[in-house]
Structures are given as C-alpha cells and as structure tokens.
Write an enzyme that holds these catalytic residues in place. Sequence first.
Site, PDB file in Angstrom:
ATOM      1  CB  CYS A 106      -0.939   0.083   1.199  1.00 47.27           C
ATOM      2  SG  CYS A 106      -2.082  -1.280   1.308  1.00 47.27           S
ATOM      3  NE  ARG A 135       4.731   2.100   0.201  1.00 41.10           N
ATOM      4  CZ  ARG A 135       5.661   1.986   1.138  1.00 41.10           C
ATOM      5  NH1 ARG A 135       6.904   2.275   0.861  1.00 41.10           N
ATOM      6  NH2 ARG A 135       5.344   1.593   2.346  1.00 41.10           N
ATOM      7  CD1 TRP A 187       0.577  -6.635  -2.478  1.00 41.67           C
ATOM      8  CD2 TRP A 187       0.277  -6.990  -0.293  1.00 41.67           C
ATOM      9  NE1 TRP A 187       1.014  -7.904  -2.192  1.00 41.67           N
ATOM     10  CE2 TRP A 187       0.846  -8.153  -0.863  1.00 41.67           C
ATOM     11  CE3 TRP A 187       0.007  -6.993   1.071  1.00 41.67           C
ATOM     12  CZ2 TRP A 187       1.145  -9.294  -0.118  1.00 41.67           C
ATOM     13  CZ3 TRP A 187       0.295  -8.125   1.816  1.00 41.67           C
ATOM     14  CH2 TRP A 187       0.864  -9.263   1.212  1.00 41.67           C
ATOM     15  CG  ASN A 191       0.477   0.870   4.430  1.00 43.92           C
ATOM     16  OD1 ASN A 191       0.266  -0.333   4.486  1.00 43.92           O
ATOM     17  ND2 ASN A 191       1.685   1.380   4.234  1.00 43.92           N
ATOM     18  N   GLY A 192      -1.837  -0.727   6.564  1.00 42.38           N
ATOM     19  CA  GLY A 192      -1.648  -1.437   7.827  1.00 42.38           C
ATOM     20  C   GLY A 192      -2.813  -2.405   8.048  1.00 42.38           C
ATOM     21  CD  GLU A 228      18.167 -12.616  -4.784  1.00 43.70           C
ATOM     22  OE1 GLU A 228      17.618 -13.095  -3.799  1.00 43.70           O
ATOM     23  OE2 GLU A 228      17.733 -11.609  -5.370  1.00 43.70           O
ATOM     24  CE  LYS A 277      14.895 -11.270  -7.524  1.00 46.89           C
ATOM     25  NZ  LYS A 277      15.425 -10.607  -6.351  1.00 46.89           N
ATOM     26  CD  GLU A 280      10.750 -11.752  -6.006  1.00 51.69           C
ATOM     27  OE1 GLU A 280      11.887 -11.608  -6.484  1.00 51.69           O
ATOM     28  OE2 GLU A 280      10.280 -10.992  -5.153  1.00 51.69           O
ATOM     29  CG  HIS A 304      21.118 -36.121   0.456  1.00 57.44           C
ATOM     30  ND1 HIS A 304      21.510 -37.370   0.882  1.00 57.44           N
ATOM     31  CD2 HIS A 304      22.252 -35.379   0.376  1.00 57.44           C
ATOM     32  CE1 HIS A 304      22.829 -37.377   1.073  1.00 57.44           C
ATOM     33  NE2 HIS A 304      23.299 -36.186   0.764  1.00 57.44           N
ATOM     34  CE  LYS A 350      11.984  -2.727  -4.057  1.00 57.21           C
ATOM     35  NZ  LYS A 350      12.781  -3.769  -4.743  1.00 57.21           N
TER      36      LYS A 350
HETATM   37  C1  AGP Z   1      12.910  -9.454  -3.566  1.00 57.08           C
HETATM   38  O1  AGP Z   1      12.997  -9.630  -4.938  1.00 57.08           O
HETATM   39  C2  AGP Z   1      11.569  -9.561  -3.017  1.00 57.08           C
HETATM   40  N1  AGP Z   1      10.676  -8.644  -3.610  1.00 57.08           N
HETATM   41  C3  AGP Z   1      11.409  -9.759  -1.520  1.00 57.08           C
HETATM   42  O2  AGP Z   1      11.824 -11.055  -1.238  1.00 57.08           O
HETATM   43  C4  AGP Z   1      12.166  -8.786  -0.587  1.00 57.08           C
HETATM   44  O3  AGP Z   1      13.528  -8.983  -0.692  1.00 57.08           O
HETATM   45  C5  AGP Z   1      11.695  -9.001   0.868  1.00 57.08           C
HETATM   46  O4  AGP Z   1      10.329  -8.729   0.978  1.00 57.08           O
HETATM   47  C6  AGP Z   1      12.469  -8.150   1.861  1.00 57.08           C
HETATM   48  O5  AGP Z   1      12.314  -6.784   1.608  1.00 57.08           O
HETATM   49  P1  AGP Z   1      13.245  -5.730   2.314  1.00 57.08           P
HETATM   50  O6  AGP Z   1      14.630  -5.944   1.809  1.00 57.08           O
HETATM   51  O7  AGP Z   1      12.682  -4.413   1.917  1.00 57.08           O
HETATM   52  O8  AGP Z   1      13.169  -5.977   3.796  1.00 57.08           O
END
Ligand code: AGP
Length: 606
Positions: free
Chosen positions: A2, A27, A72, A98-99, A480, A484, A487, A503, A601
Amino acid sequence: MCGIFGFVGNRSAAPLLIEGLRRLEYRGYDSTGLVVRNGSLQMFKKVGKVSELTKILPNHIEGKMGIAHTRWATHGPVTDSNAHPHMNMDESIALVHNGIIDNAKSLRNRLESKGVELTSETDSEVLVHMITIGLNSGQEPLEAVRQTLMRVTGTWGLCVLFKEYNQIICARNGSPLIIGQGVGESFVSSDPHALSQHTQNIFFLEDGDMAIVSSDGIDISRLEGGSSTTSMTILEDEWGEADMAGYPNFMLKEIHEQPEALRRCISGRLDKSNGSAKLGGLKLEPVRLRNSPHVRLIGCGTALNACRIGQLAIESLARIPAVAHVSSEFRYNDPVINPNAIHFAVSQSGETADTISAVKEIQLKGGDAHGIINVVGSSIARLCGQGVYIHSGPEQAVASTKAFTNMVASLLLFAIRIGRTRSFSRERGRNIIENFERIPQLMETYLSNQGPIDEAVELVKNAKSILYLGRGLSAPVASEGALKMLELAYIPCLAYPAGEMKHGPIALLEEGSPVIVIAPNDKHREKTIASMHECKARGAKIILIHEDGDSISEEADISIAIPACDSLLSPLLSVIPTQLIAYKTALALGCDVDRPRNLAKSVTVE
Ligand code: AGP
C-alpha cells in the site's frame, strides 16, 4: 505494501496525486483510488494499476487538496469497493489506510448495530465511520481521529480528508508515513521517492505521531496527547533519480545500475593501507568486535539470501560463529539474545514488518541491532540508530537486484572489518580490498558481454520447474536466482546446495530438465562438477555460470562466463546472469517484470 499520497496547496491536486501514485505503485498494485476536495469530496477508484484508474478519470478535476492510495490487499478481495479511499455514509469524510486493524471485526459489528452501512469488506473502513461519530459529537478532526485510534489495535499509516475542513489529518503506527513541506504546500507520502521532486524538507513520522497537514504548515502531535519531538530532515539527493532513463522498465535499468550502485556503496569504505574496511555507522569498537560471541543476520527474501552470504563470509574471515535467520520466524522462536553478540537487520526498504519485529525482540532482550538498509531514514534505520546504508539509490522494480548486490557488498565489508580485528593478516586484507575495488568494472565487463542468456531462456521458459544449484557462497546465489525466477516468471523453482541435491530433489530430474549451476573457480569446483554429472546422467540440461577461461565450461549445455575474481567476491558477479535469465524469461512469457502478480515492494504487515 500500500502506498499513500496526499497534497494540499495552491495547485490542482489530481495530477499531483496521480504522479504520486505512479511513483508509489511498486508498493502494491491490486487497486488504486483518489479523492479530491472541491466543495464536495470527489472519489474515483478502480481495480488494477494506476493506468486503470486514469482511464476512468475526467479530463479535469477541480480541487487543490486530496489523498490517494495504491493497495496490496490484506482484508477483502481485490474489488473496486475494497479499493481505498473509503468514505462515510454522507460522503463528508474520506480515508486511506496502510496497515491492519486487528479488532476490525468487533468494531464492524458494533457499527452495524448502530445502523452504519459498511460498503467494503476491508478492515480500514471502520475507521472512517468511527471518525464520523466523533465529529458528529462535536470533536475537531484531529480529536476525532485520535479518539478513533485510541479504540483500535493494529498498525496504521493513514490520511483523512474532510469536506468541511481545510486540512488533512495523518497518523502513523507501524506503517510508514512521511510529510513533505514545500512553499505554501504540503505533501504526504509512504516513502521518499514520491516526494523528492517536490521538496527536500521531510518529516518522518514516528509511531504514535499524528499531524495536521495544511498549506500553511505541519503540526505534529502525539496520539496520547502533547507535542511530538519529530523534526525536519533534509532528503538525500540520491532519492531523486527514480525515472526509467531510457530503459524499457525499472528492472533492466536497476540490473545495469549495479556497477555504479556498488561504487557508491564501497566509496570511502575500502581501507587499503590497513587491508580493512571503514564502516562509520557501525558503533562497534575493536574490543567488541574481538570479544563478541557470535553474529546474527536477519532478513526476508532477497535480504535473507544476502544474510546467508554474509554468514559464510563472516564465519570464514573472522572465525566467529555467524548465523542467518528468517525474520518472520525470529521473534516467535523466542531466541536467546546475548547482549554482547552482534545483530544485523538487513532490509532494502527498511520497512519490512517481520524484520522490525525481530529488531524489537533483540532490543527487548537487551541486545542491540545494526541496520544494513537502503532507504535512508526508514523505520528499521531509525529503530536501530546505527548501521550501514547500502546506497543503492531508489529500487523501483519489485524484484530486488541492485539492493541485493549492495547488501552483499556491505556484509562482505563487515566480514573484512571483523576479520582484520580477529584473525587474518593485513596482506590478505589488502588483497581482498584491491579485488573489491575492481568488481564494479568487472560487472560492467560482464554486462557488456552477457553470454547466451537467450539460449538459457529458451531452455527454461516452458519448463515444469527449474533446479538451481551452488555450493558455499554460491548456494545462496542459487537461492537468489531461483527467487528472482519464480517472482518474475511464475515458474516453480528449487534452489539447493549442490551436494544436497542427491538427497531428494534429484527425483524431479527427467530428460531435458533445466538445472542452473553457479560454479565459480573456488574450493567447491570439483564437487560441483560431480553434482553436475549426477544431473546429466538423468538427462538434465545444464546452464552453467562459471569463470571466464575455466575448463569447467565443457560440462555445460549452455555456458555463461563471468569475469574471474577473488572467490569471496564472486556472488557480486555470479548473481547477475541469474537476474538476466529471470528477467528475459519473464519478458518471453509476457509477464510484467516491474510489477509481478501478488507482490509488493515493502511488506509492512507480519
Ligand atoms: C525481492 O525480490 C523480493 N521482492 C522480496 O523477497 C524482498 O527482498 C523481501 O520482501 C524483503 O524486503 P526488504 O529488503 O525491503 O526488507
């Protein structure tokens, strides 16, 4: 999670609100909406991104004051009626929030029993009706909001607009809210990106702050009464550069910004003469670095992957136990906190609720935490009060790229710093520092010759799943890369330390299964080759990320070479091809690379 934007001044509000929403859209982008005050409160809201909202807006909307929101979803599905703003029944008050309001259900029941008709399924809507009751009983706007918030539990960053009053009321508790003061105008925003083009004069509201925002100025008080100590800060210049600069999207721009972002991160921090690193924001004297019993690193998602690299580097260079923790688990596992231990909270946004909870748990138990943070002045940065800014500049694409490399770089700098205090020699330190200095240039070298990324995309884009493998520092890089890909392209991905693959995950492999292997020329090389053989024997196709000139490339079906470097620093280079493969696969599948589905985000709820 949000985004909130608000404006009051002498300019037409609607275009400013739309521009603010565009900058905050990363966001959360399930729905958007705005309300403008012009005699009445005129509201527009729509499921989808800002572009959907603009389709239903008239050409011109009168009014010099308004609030806006990009959502969101947490409570209630993604519908027009659940989109913010929410209005009261006679349309005299509008609110964006937001919250999460934890006791919304009981408040809702009470309001309905008094005849209030709620038009959404959100937790937020109760607030606007409760404020109405306060106002109708003779309270001023600030007091009506205050009395409402005293009755709710949960988290909020909120703005309230009144048909009859020339002011916006704001409040913060657990969800970020920033107020910007211009000349004869004021702004409200969830983060600095959306304010930097309007003003550098910023108030970061603290939890428990409330504010009356008007064109004449900003009056900040406390929820419990009395004035607030929150003072104005000047926004750092680097938060201004949030446009696409000729790239087709933010993700590609941010991948290509990594060399420059890394230069900013390491600038002034490489201590060549001592073979060490200078991290001025860390309040850690050499004696503490020497005597600390262990290091804990806490983060979510990409930040957690950076923590895992930090863990290995710190333990290896400083011979001190280090462990990476999932933020969302940390507090609930009732961890034992040693006040002499060193704790890092790693977060790009500095607003992630799970990580904030972990920091509070550490502090509650007598420990202290250092932030490794991108957004200057963000909640975690202020909560920790000490740490390292990673200086990536604004990261707009939801999938993190340049923040990852700078988090890793910052943790490696710390590993060098604590390593020099505890165990390794100046010569070894100097050698690493000299190599570190070259990494931005090596990133540029790779980005100018990326190798057969398109061939890799052809191999993975229609796969049922993708397996990512690496050993040592490359195991978190594999995680990582997998994060990516899933996501951005929504392809199920598994990441495993290569030796663990036999395993269990090996059962997934069949003729043509794509396996992405990260194998720099380090001490794990031979073992990784053995893992690749096990995959190939089951018909898997290997996409191998390796150092230029290494004969390991003969093991690959598709070989992607990165420049050779000190193996400690290899994650800074080896992650880039994984970012590009995910990016190009998402494009090939027609996915929105900057705004992947269901994500936001910064995740400001637990
Ligand atoms: C990363 O590509 C993601 N969008 C997500 O995993 C992100 O890294 C995670 O939510 C942590 O966010 P922050 O670094 O703002 O704490």
